[in-house]
Design a protein around this motif. Structure first.
Motif, PDB file in Angstrom:
ATOM      1  N   UNK A 115      -8.469  16.758  72.701  1.00 40.87           N
ATOM      2  CA  UNK A 115      -7.043  16.427  72.719  1.00 40.87           C
ATOM      3  C   UNK A 115      -6.453  16.501  71.316  1.00 40.87           C
ATOM      4  N   UNK A 116      -7.169  15.996  70.325  1.00 39.29           N
ATOM      5  CA  UNK A 116      -6.690  16.075  68.932  1.00 39.29           C
ATOM      6  C   UNK A 116      -6.565  17.527  68.479  1.00 39.29           C
ATOM      7  N   UNK A 117      -7.566  18.336  68.790  1.00 33.12           N
ATOM      8  CA  UNK A 117      -7.491  19.754  68.433  1.00 33.12           C
ATOM      9  C   UNK A 117      -6.356  20.459  69.170  1.00 33.12           C
ATOM     10  N   UNK A 133      -9.347  15.001  80.658  1.00 31.55           N
ATOM     11  CA  UNK A 133      -8.233  15.038  79.702  1.00 31.55           C
ATOM     12  C   UNK A 133      -7.097  14.148  80.182  1.00 31.55           C
ATOM     13  N   UNK A 134      -6.763  14.220  81.465  1.00 33.02           N
ATOM     14  CA  UNK A 134      -5.669  13.409  81.989  1.00 33.02           C
ATOM     15  C   UNK A 134      -6.014  11.922  82.014  1.00 33.02           C
ATOM     16  N   UNK A 135      -7.295  11.606  82.190  1.00 35.13           N
ATOM     17  CA  UNK A 135      -7.703  10.199  82.176  1.00 35.13           C
ATOM     18  C   UNK A 135      -7.671   9.621  80.766  1.00 35.13           C
ATOM     19  N   UNK A 136      -7.791  10.476  79.763  1.00 30.93           N
ATOM     20  CA  UNK A 136      -7.848   9.993  78.383  1.00 30.93           C
ATOM     21  C   UNK A 136      -6.491   9.889  77.710  1.00 30.93           C
ATOM     22  N   UNK A 155       2.584  20.736  79.106  1.00 35.61           N
ATOM     23  CA  UNK A 155       1.675  21.735  79.677  1.00 35.61           C
ATOM     24  C   UNK A 155       0.893  22.485  78.592  1.00 35.61           C
ATOM     25  N   UNK A 156       1.493  22.757  77.455  1.00 36.64           N
ATOM     26  CA  UNK A 156       0.792  23.497  76.403  1.00 36.64           C
ATOM     27  C   UNK A 156      -0.359  22.684  75.813  1.00 36.64           C
ATOM     28  N   UNK A 195      -7.790  21.211  77.849  1.00 39.06           N
ATOM     29  CA  UNK A 195      -8.752  21.555  78.899  1.00 39.06           C
ATOM     30  C   UNK A 195      -9.618  22.723  78.448  1.00 39.06           C
ATOM     31  N   UNK A 196      -8.995  23.744  77.858  1.00 37.91           N
ATOM     32  CA  UNK A 196      -9.764  24.909  77.402  1.00 37.91           C
ATOM     33  C   UNK A 196     -10.740  24.525  76.289  1.00 37.91           C
ATOM     34  N   UNK A 197     -10.290  23.721  75.338  1.00 41.45           N
ATOM     35  CA  UNK A 197     -11.169  23.312  74.234  1.00 41.45           C
ATOM     36  C   UNK A 197     -12.305  22.427  74.747  1.00 41.45           C
ATOM     37  N   UNK A 198     -12.012  21.525  75.676  1.00 37.52           N
ATOM     38  CA  UNK A 198     -13.068  20.682  76.233  1.00 37.52           C
ATOM     39  C   UNK A 198     -14.098  21.525  76.992  1.00 37.52           C
ATOM     40  N   UNK A 199     -13.626  22.506  77.747  1.00 41.63           N
ATOM     41  CA  UNK A 199     -14.574  23.411  78.429  1.00 41.63           C
ATOM     42  C   UNK A 199     -15.429  24.139  77.401  1.00 41.63           C
ATOM     43  N   UNK A 200     -14.827  24.551  76.286  1.00 45.11           N
ATOM     44  CA  UNK A 200     -15.591  25.269  75.263  1.00 45.11           C
ATOM     45  C   UNK A 200     -16.607  24.363  74.587  1.00 45.11           C
TER      46      UNK A 200
END
Length: 183
Positions: A26-28, A66-69, A79-80, A86-91
């Motif tokens: 989320x920070x990134x 992500x939404x829970x945090x 949305x951005x 979500x993409x960074x967390x998946x990575x």
């Protein structure tokens, strides 16, 4: 104008590692959302290299985390940073979904960012054809490892190696003389 949104409370326990990775993502994402689009696309393309494609279950779990945090990422205008998180967390977990930016195809006009797994928009209302994609960052497959130069039996990639052609090493006049003598 405000929109009333009912939030579901997820009572599943999350590991400290997942919570830490989610906060980092989320920070990134909030930092990445400040970049210009062409820079952001270039950074995400480099970030996606070498990651396996994410399936729908992995991407949905990352979105839920992500939404829970962060309550701030539930908003309509978030949305951005939400899709980037979500993409960074998946990575961070070794996969990469297709990250998309586009516009709604039916009125009213609206820009939007989302993630996809295969042909499925994750956590978004509307169908796959509801939005026109302006650009995407799909998962990139890593390059295959280079083949060995020579194997033990003298073959290279399954084909027999040939001796170099000596005619070209001798200069153009001698190669022409040899061709004339052979023909």
């Amino acid at each position: 104008m405000s929109v009333t949104v009912a939030l579901n409370r997820d009572h599943r326990p999350r590991s400290w590692k997942l919570r830490l990775q989610t906060r980092l993502a989320i920070c990134l994402a909030r930092t990445l959302a400040l970049f210009k689009p062409y820079v952001l696309r270039r950074l995400l393309t480099r970030l996606s290299k070498g990651a396996a494609p994410a399936d729908a279950a992995v991407t949905t779990a990352a979105r839920d985390s992500v939404l829970a945090s962060s309550l701030g990422l539930h908003g309509l205008r978030a949305c951005l940073p939400r899709s980037l998180a979500v993409a960074v967390l998946c990575r961070l977990r070794g996969t990469w979904p297709t990250w998309c930016v586009g516009v709604r195809t039916a009125p009213p006009f609206a820009a939007h960012a989302w993630v996809e797994a295969g042909q499925e928009m994750i956590g978004e209302t509307g169908g796959y054809d509801s939005y026109s994609r302006l650009f995407t960052v799909p998962p990139t497959t890593p390059l295959p490892p280079p083949a060995q130069d020579r194997t033990q039996n003298g073959t290279q990639n399954g084909a027999q190696t040939r001796a170099p052609d000596r005619r070209h090493d001798q200069g153009p006049d001698r190669a022409a003389d040899q061709d004339r003598d052979q023909g």
